[in-house]
Write a protein that holds these residues in place. Structure first.
Motif, PDB file in Angstrom:
ATOM      1  N   VAL A  41       0.840  -1.204   0.000  1.00  0.00           N
ATOM      2  CA  VAL A  41       0.000   0.000   0.000  1.00  0.00           C
ATOM      3  C   VAL A  41       0.870   1.247   0.000  1.00  0.00           C
ATOM      4  CG1 VAL A  41      -1.774   1.293   1.239  1.00  0.00           C
ATOM      5  CG2 VAL A  41      -1.828  -1.218   1.210  1.00  0.00           C
ATOM      6  N   VAL A  42       0.623   2.106  -0.973  1.00  0.00           N
ATOM      7  CA  VAL A  42       1.377   3.349  -1.130  1.00  0.00           C
ATOM      8  C   VAL A  42       0.417   4.529  -1.070  1.00  0.00           C
ATOM      9  CG1 VAL A  42       2.916   4.683  -2.614  1.00  0.00           C
ATOM     10  CG2 VAL A  42       3.059   2.173  -2.602  1.00  0.00           C
ATOM     11  N   LEU A  43       0.708   5.483  -0.199  1.00  0.00           N
ATOM     12  CA  LEU A  43      -0.094   6.705  -0.111  1.00  0.00           C
ATOM     13  C   LEU A  43       0.714   7.853  -0.690  1.00  0.00           C
ATOM     14  CD1 LEU A  43      -2.155   7.889   2.975  1.00  0.00           C
ATOM     15  CD2 LEU A  43      -0.987   9.483   1.479  1.00  0.00           C
ATOM     16  N   ILE A  44       0.136   8.570  -1.658  1.00  0.00           N
ATOM     17  CA  ILE A  44       0.823   9.673  -2.329  1.00  0.00           C
ATOM     18  C   ILE A  44      -0.002  10.942  -2.173  1.00  0.00           C
ATOM     19  CG2 ILE A  44       1.803  10.523  -4.494  1.00  0.00           C
ATOM     20  CD1 ILE A  44       1.859   7.616  -5.487  1.00  0.00           C
ATOM     21  N   PRO A  51      -4.200  -3.023  -8.204  1.00  0.00           N
ATOM     22  CA  PRO A  51      -5.386  -3.833  -7.893  1.00  0.00           C
ATOM     23  C   PRO A  51      -6.488  -3.066  -7.168  1.00  0.00           C
ATOM     24  CG  PRO A  51      -3.575  -4.412  -6.452  1.00  0.00           C
ATOM     25  CD  PRO A  51      -3.016  -3.477  -7.474  1.00  0.00           C
ATOM     26  N   ASP A  52      -6.142  -1.958  -6.522  1.00  0.00           N
ATOM     27  CA  ASP A  52      -7.152  -1.180  -5.809  1.00  0.00           C
ATOM     28  C   ASP A  52      -6.616   0.231  -5.590  1.00  0.00           C
ATOM     29  OD1 ASP A  52      -9.476  -0.521  -4.523  1.00  0.00           O
ATOM     30  OD2 ASP A  52      -9.203  -1.880  -2.824  1.00  0.00           O
ATOM     31  N   VAL A  53      -7.477   1.224  -5.812  1.00  0.00           N
ATOM     32  CA  VAL A  53      -7.072   2.620  -5.644  1.00  0.00           C
ATOM     33  C   VAL A  53      -8.129   3.356  -4.839  1.00  0.00           C
ATOM     34  CG1 VAL A  53      -6.384   4.772  -6.774  1.00  0.00           C
ATOM     35  CG2 VAL A  53      -5.895   2.571  -7.881  1.00  0.00           C
ATOM     36  N   LEU A  54      -7.703   4.009  -3.771  1.00  0.00           N
ATOM     37  CA  LEU A  54      -8.567   4.846  -2.950  1.00  0.00           C
ATOM     38  C   LEU A  54      -8.159   6.293  -3.172  1.00  0.00           C
ATOM     39  CD1 LEU A  54     -10.631   5.143  -0.536  1.00  0.00           C
ATOM     40  CD2 LEU A  54      -8.610   5.001   0.979  1.00  0.00           C
ATOM     41  N   PHE A  55      -9.105   7.148  -3.583  1.00  0.00           N
ATOM     42  CA  PHE A  55      -8.759   8.552  -3.731  1.00  0.00           C
ATOM     43  C   PHE A  55      -9.488   9.376  -2.679  1.00  0.00           C
ATOM     44  CE2 PHE A  55     -12.326   7.927  -6.628  1.00  0.00           C
ATOM     45  CZ  PHE A  55     -13.132   9.031  -6.402  1.00  0.00           C
ATOM     46  N   ARG A  81      -4.619  13.589   9.621  1.00  0.00           N
ATOM     47  CA  ARG A  81      -4.926  12.457  10.494  1.00  0.00           C
ATOM     48  C   ARG A  81      -6.026  11.588   9.879  1.00  0.00           C
ATOM     49  NH1 ARG A  81      -6.630  15.096  14.461  1.00  0.00           N
ATOM     50  NH2 ARG A  81      -4.813  15.112  15.847  1.00  0.00           N
ATOM     51  N   VAL A  82      -7.033  12.240   9.308  1.00  0.00           N
ATOM     52  CA  VAL A  82      -8.166  11.512   8.746  1.00  0.00           C
ATOM     53  C   VAL A  82      -7.748  10.678   7.546  1.00  0.00           C
ATOM     54  CG1 VAL A  82     -10.361  11.777   7.509  1.00  0.00           C
ATOM     55  CG2 VAL A  82      -9.957  13.064   9.612  1.00  0.00           C
ATOM     56  N   PHE A  83      -6.967  11.253   6.597  1.00  0.00           N
ATOM     57  CA  PHE A  83      -6.660  10.454   5.405  1.00  0.00           C
ATOM     58  C   PHE A  83      -5.652   9.336   5.684  1.00  0.00           C
ATOM     59  CE2 PHE A  83      -3.625  14.013   4.112  1.00  0.00           C
ATOM     60  CZ  PHE A  83      -2.448  13.269   4.061  1.00  0.00           C
ATOM     61  N   ILE A  84      -4.813   9.503   6.703  1.00  0.00           N
ATOM     62  CA  ILE A  84      -3.950   8.386   7.114  1.00  0.00           C
ATOM     63  C   ILE A  84      -4.810   7.277   7.725  1.00  0.00           C
ATOM     64  CG2 ILE A  84      -2.153   7.623   8.706  1.00  0.00           C
ATOM     65  CD1 ILE A  84      -0.986   9.189   6.416  1.00  0.00           C
ATOM     66  N   ASP A  85      -5.710   7.666   8.624  1.00  0.00           N
ATOM     67  CA  ASP A  85      -6.588   6.673   9.261  1.00  0.00           C
ATOM     68  C   ASP A  85      -7.489   5.982   8.233  1.00  0.00           C
ATOM     69  OD1 ASP A  85      -5.511   7.251  11.711  1.00  0.00           O
ATOM     70  OD2 ASP A  85      -7.159   8.535  12.377  1.00  0.00           O
ATOM     71  N   ASP A  86      -8.025   6.753   7.290  1.00  0.00           N
ATOM     72  CA  ASP A  86      -8.900   6.172   6.265  1.00  0.00           C
ATOM     73  C   ASP A  86      -8.146   5.166   5.397  1.00  0.00           C
ATOM     74  OD1 ASP A  86     -11.020   7.629   7.156  1.00  0.00           O
ATOM     75  OD2 ASP A  86     -10.983   9.125   5.554  1.00  0.00           O
ATOM     76  N   THR A  87      -6.894   5.485   5.072  1.00  0.00           N
ATOM     77  CA  THR A  87      -6.080   4.588   4.248  1.00  0.00           C
ATOM     78  C   THR A  87      -5.829   3.263   4.959  1.00  0.00           C
ATOM     79  OG1 THR A  87      -4.970   6.438   3.123  1.00  0.00           O
ATOM     80  CG2 THR A  87      -3.842   4.304   3.099  1.00  0.00           C
ATOM     81  N   VAL A  88      -5.422   3.338   6.220  1.00  0.00           N
ATOM     82  CA  VAL A  88      -5.121   2.126   6.981  1.00  0.00           C
ATOM     83  C   VAL A  88      -6.400   1.330   7.256  1.00  0.00           C
ATOM     84  CG1 VAL A  88      -4.176   1.238   9.142  1.00  0.00           C
ATOM     85  CG2 VAL A  88      -3.059   3.163   8.003  1.00  0.00           C
ATOM     86  N   ARG A  89      -7.496   2.037   7.497  1.00  0.00           N
ATOM     87  CA  ARG A  89      -8.768   1.348   7.735  1.00  0.00           C
ATOM     88  C   ARG A  89      -9.217   0.607   6.479  1.00  0.00           C
ATOM     89  NH1 ARG A  89     -11.525   5.505   8.861  1.00  0.00           N
ATOM     90  NH2 ARG A  89     -10.911   5.560  11.039  1.00  0.00           N
ATOM     91  N   TYR A  90      -9.013   1.216   5.318  1.00  0.00           N
ATOM     92  CA  TYR A  90      -9.462   0.626   4.049  1.00  0.00           C
ATOM     93  C   TYR A  90      -8.581  -0.549   3.626  1.00  0.00           C
ATOM     94  CZ  TYR A  90     -11.001   0.390  -0.840  1.00  0.00           C
ATOM     95  OH  TYR A  90     -11.485  -0.036  -2.058  1.00  0.00           O
ATOM     96  N   PHE A  91      -7.266  -0.359   3.687  1.00  0.00           N
ATOM     97  CA  PHE A  91      -6.338  -1.383   3.196  1.00  0.00           C
ATOM     98  C   PHE A  91      -5.814  -2.306   4.295  1.00  0.00           C
ATOM     99  CE2 PHE A  91      -5.720   1.940  -0.133  1.00  0.00           C
ATOM    100  CZ  PHE A  91      -6.070   1.180  -1.242  1.00  0.00           C
TER     101      PHE A  91
END
Length: 321
Positions: A53-56, A103-107, A119-129
């Motif tokens: 998982v990569v967050l950019i 295989p999966d992209v969250l924007f 804080r929210v987008f880090i938490d959302d990323t980890v919660r999703y992936f």
């Protein structure tokens, strides 16, 4: 003993020149070491990004967009962010990333200068992936500084370029420790070379470099930090249209018309290749490393040629093409 040596101007200078002479004497060995390092890195195995998982941040255009595509080609799952604007292309970037192999992209739309949104987008990323492997702190804005402009207008440059990387890093570190992950920071040669007219922009990037160089000691070896120092790259951020909407000086020509620039695709590939090979410092174009050397060892020479070169080039930017 040492205090007496350094307090005397003559002996203080002598120590400097002796060390400088020794550096030049061993410089052939240093060049050989650099060459060996480059050759060895080409044989170093690439990190397998499949399923990771990569967050950019700042991924709706420019270098962030191209890095998303490079990671997608390697099979990484992506979380991409940008500020919500009418011209944002974040959804299109997500769609193309899927086509290229992700295989999966969250924007996610977020303002990186706001700590709560980070804080929210880090938490959302980890919660999703369920995990986070690479954090790419790419979001940033440019501005050409002038003492004739109200200095308070430049506050967003520091807020986005510096805090916009520090905030998500702070919240991501606990998750990156679990995966022995990586932090990739898009700094700039302006943060090292002190380019004329880039005062506040360069200061924001210099702050990034200093912060992450220090942070290495706290998170290493569990988390790897890669600091990227770039010259001019062919993105929207070096166009006259971009600066027409910025807080600083406006220019009439694109920067690529007068300064040597690197293609954004080649730059993104070089960065992701280097990160996956475990490099902790990436400079593109590579010739800029020689300018770092001159700047630190011969500051007067550096200021002399930079003043001549950039003054004439900036005058050309102010003239209509």
């Amino acid at each position: 003993m040492y205090e007496a040596c350094f307090n005397n101007s003559s002996t203080n200078a002598l120590v400097f020149y002796v060390l400088l002479l020794l550096l030049f004497l061993i410089s052939p060995l240093l060049f050989v070491f650099e060459l060996i390092t480059i050759v060895c890195s080409s044989f170093r195995p690439n990190e397998n990004m499949s399923g990771k998982v990569v967050l950019i941040t700042g991924a709706s255009s420019g270098l962030g967009e191209m890095m998303a595509y490079e990671y997608a080609k390697r099979g990484a799952k992506l979380a991409i962010t940008s500020i919500k604007e009418p011209e944002s292309r974040l959804e299109q970037v997500a769609h193309k990333s899927r086509q290229l192999g992700s295989p999966d992209v969250l924007f996610l739309f977020a303002d990186v200068s706001k700590v709560d949104e980070c804080r929210v987008f880090i938490d959302d990323t980890v919660r999703y992936f369920g995990r986070l492997d690479h954090l790419v702190c790419n979001a940033g804005i440019g501005a050409i500084f002038s003492i004739d402009i109200d200095v308070s207008k430049f506050e967003p440059v520091m807020d986005i370029n510096f805090w916009g990387s520090v905030y998500p890093t702070h919240f991501a570190i606990p998750h990156l420790k679990k995966t022995s992950g990586k932090i990739i920071v898009n700094a700039s040669t302006s943060g090292v070379l002190s380019i004329p007219k880039a005062g506040v922009y360069g200061a924001s990037k210099a702050a990034l470099i200093s912060f992450y160089e220090s942070l290495r000691y706290e998170v290493s070896p569990t988390v790897t930090i890669t600091i990227v120092t770039l010259g001019f790259v062919k993105t929207d951020i070096i166009t006259s249209k971009y600066f027409a909407n910025s807080v600083g000086v406006h220019i009439k020509r694109d920067i690529k018309a007068v300064y040597p620039t690197m293609g954004v695709n080649a730059c993104a590939k070089a960065i992701v290749d280097g990160v996956c090979k475990g490099e902790t410092s990436i400079t593109q174009p590579r010739f800029i490393k020689a300018l770092f050397f001159i700047k630190f060892l011969f500051p007067e020479l550096h200021r002399f040629y930079f003043n001549i070169y950039f003054s004439s080039m900036f005058a050309r930017l102010q003239r209509a093409g």
